[in-house]
Enzyme design. Sequence first.
Site, PDB file in Angstrom:
ATOM      1  N   LYS A  91       0.842  -1.199   0.000  1.00 35.32           N
ATOM      2  CA  LYS A  91       0.000   0.000   0.000  1.00 35.32           C
ATOM      3  C   LYS A  91       0.874   1.244   0.000  1.00 35.32           C
ATOM      4  CE  LYS A  91      -1.841   2.947   2.733  1.00 35.32           C
ATOM      5  NZ  LYS A  91      -1.882   4.151   1.875  1.00 35.32           N
TER       6      LYS A  91
ATOM      7  N   GLU B 296       9.604   1.171  10.841  1.00 34.93           N
ATOM      8  CA  GLU B 296      10.633   2.202  10.615  1.00 34.93           C
ATOM      9  C   GLU B 296       9.934   3.538  10.770  1.00 34.93           C
ATOM     10  OE1 GLU B 296      13.713   1.664  10.217  1.00 34.93           O
ATOM     11  OE2 GLU B 296      13.836  -0.424   9.580  1.00 34.93           O
TER      12      GLU B 296
ATOM     13  N   CYS C 116      13.438  10.776   6.908  1.00 32.87           N
ATOM     14  CA  CYS C 116      13.234  10.308   8.291  1.00 32.87           C
ATOM     15  C   CYS C 116      14.472  10.556   9.128  1.00 32.87           C
ATOM     16  CB  CYS C 116      12.878   8.831   8.286  1.00 32.87           C
ATOM     17  SG  CYS C 116      14.007   7.857   7.312  1.00 32.87           S
TER      18      CYS C 116
ATOM     19  N   GLU D 240       9.203  16.047  15.270  1.00 30.73           N
ATOM     20  CA  GLU D 240       9.642  15.874  13.888  1.00 30.73           C
ATOM     21  C   GLU D 240       8.854  16.843  12.998  1.00 30.73           C
ATOM     22  OE1 GLU D 240       8.522  12.281  11.754  1.00 30.73           O
ATOM     23  OE2 GLU D 240      10.599  12.107  11.075  1.00 30.73           O
TER      24      GLU D 240
END
Length: 502
Positions: A200, A275, A309, A406
């Site tokens: 997906k 992750e 990331c 973040e």
Amino acid sequence: MDLSAIRHLVTEQTAAFLAAGEHRLLIDNEWVPALSGATFETINPATEEVAGRVAFAGPADVDRAVQSARRALDDGPWGRMTPAQRQNLMLRLADLVDANAQTLAELESIDNGKSVALAKAVDMTLVAEFFRYMAGWATKIEGSTIDASVPFIPGAKFMTYTRREPVGVVAAVVPWNFPLLVASWKLGPALAAGCTVVLKPAEQTPLTALYLGRLILEAGFPPGVVNIVTGDGPSTGAPLVAHPGINKVSFTGSTEVGKRIGHASIDNMTRFTLELGGKSPVIVLDDCDPATAAQGAANAIFFNQGQVCCAGSRLYIHKKQFDRVVGDVAKIADGMRLGPGLDPQAQINPLVSREQMQRVCDYIQIGLEQGATAVAGGGRGEGTGYYVKPTVLVDVSNDHRVAREEIFGPVLVAMPYDDLDEVARQANDTPYGLGASIWSNDLTRVHRLIPKLQAGSVWVNSHAMLDASVPFGGYKQSGIGRDMGRAALDAYLETKAVWIAL
Ligand code: NAP
Ligand code: MG
């Protein structure tokens, strides 16, 4: 979509792909519409126009895809293939990625906003090389023979060995920042191990996964080995990861969604790899050449518009050099040219979506309201497209939200420090632990610092280096498990112990 503005900038294959009406789901090697007939639009972040209309998979489509993957594993030719046959299919796919790299890079740029040149040089090169690396593992999956003692049956003798078997049907759920690259991190080890997959892609960036679907058919993978369901998190991703027919979930995305996926996986005892996000420190020691450190720090945060990331989003500079290095980073940021990914001169491209642009701008505001000063950038770029100016914030401390959360955009916070222990403490003072870089040629201090840093990757005089052979993943809230390298393969295999009484 209206191709007139970009047709002269892209290959014929890209134009033809974009001109196709609706991009369908790949289930059982057939392109099918969603059972409900629903579709959604994917947007080109540089033009804010529709780049494609894509089938919107709901739970019933997900169920079909999982069943197709199950049949392919249990009854299809895939389960009977030799490791060498799997390897050869993967090598063919890698060659097709190379042959289509320009088109894939253009589609990635049009869907995500990123630079075509970088998408080709970085993303697509890594995708092809990763498939090759993992293809090599297909023929090297080994168990072991064990001399078992069995102390409770004196004199007993057994032949005991382990088999490594594919974990089963894999759900791969991936984000929008490196859409095809992260998809390859899931597909590579899954296929090498002999698993089947339901992939997906993120709703913002479905196009390259769908183009890869064509290449998977061209390479000759049997029906159902790779299925691709496009849609959103709640309607497509959530039923996929909670499906009882899934044996392993491999997820890359935010920590928040990752936690939800972990909980859903445990309910079915589905294996999972997560992750997740990061807030990675860039640590400049006082022996480092300030210009080198500034360029390194700028690259660490501004590559891919900071939508990385392991972006180096917190810069710690020894107080002696703070003003000099920050000044240089600010100069680099101010000099970067904003422009679409199709423009080879552009150095900062649009962010993936209006929502992401707004989120990043909101964070800049929060930073300023909490007392930060912007020495470069400070808000969105002018005109059409989801641009945010490369931004450098000072007068920030570790407890400011811009230093803790973040942001996932081109926003750097820079902070001074006094000594090595203090900077290690500051670097670790975060829920995340994905990456960290150290800039110095003082080997003794570098080696003292490396074990202190709570991070899955530590780079010295570089940042965010990746390779197929090197494990990548997070400490703390940056995830569970590793992508890439041998470690990734292990996560797609079960271990069966076999006992034969002699
Ligand atoms: P996200 O919002 O967590 O989404 C990631 C994927 O999960 C998307 O495909 C999303 O679908 C899907 N999803 C959302 N809710 C779901 C649910 N309840 N169940 C199942 N699937 C669900 O992350 P993102 O905004 O796309 O990506 C940015 C994040 O990814 C950042 O935090 C970044 O640090 C992280 N990231 C980590 C790594 C790493 O290797 N550690 C690499 C790249 C990115 P939709 O988007 O279609 O809703
Ligand atoms: Mg898009």
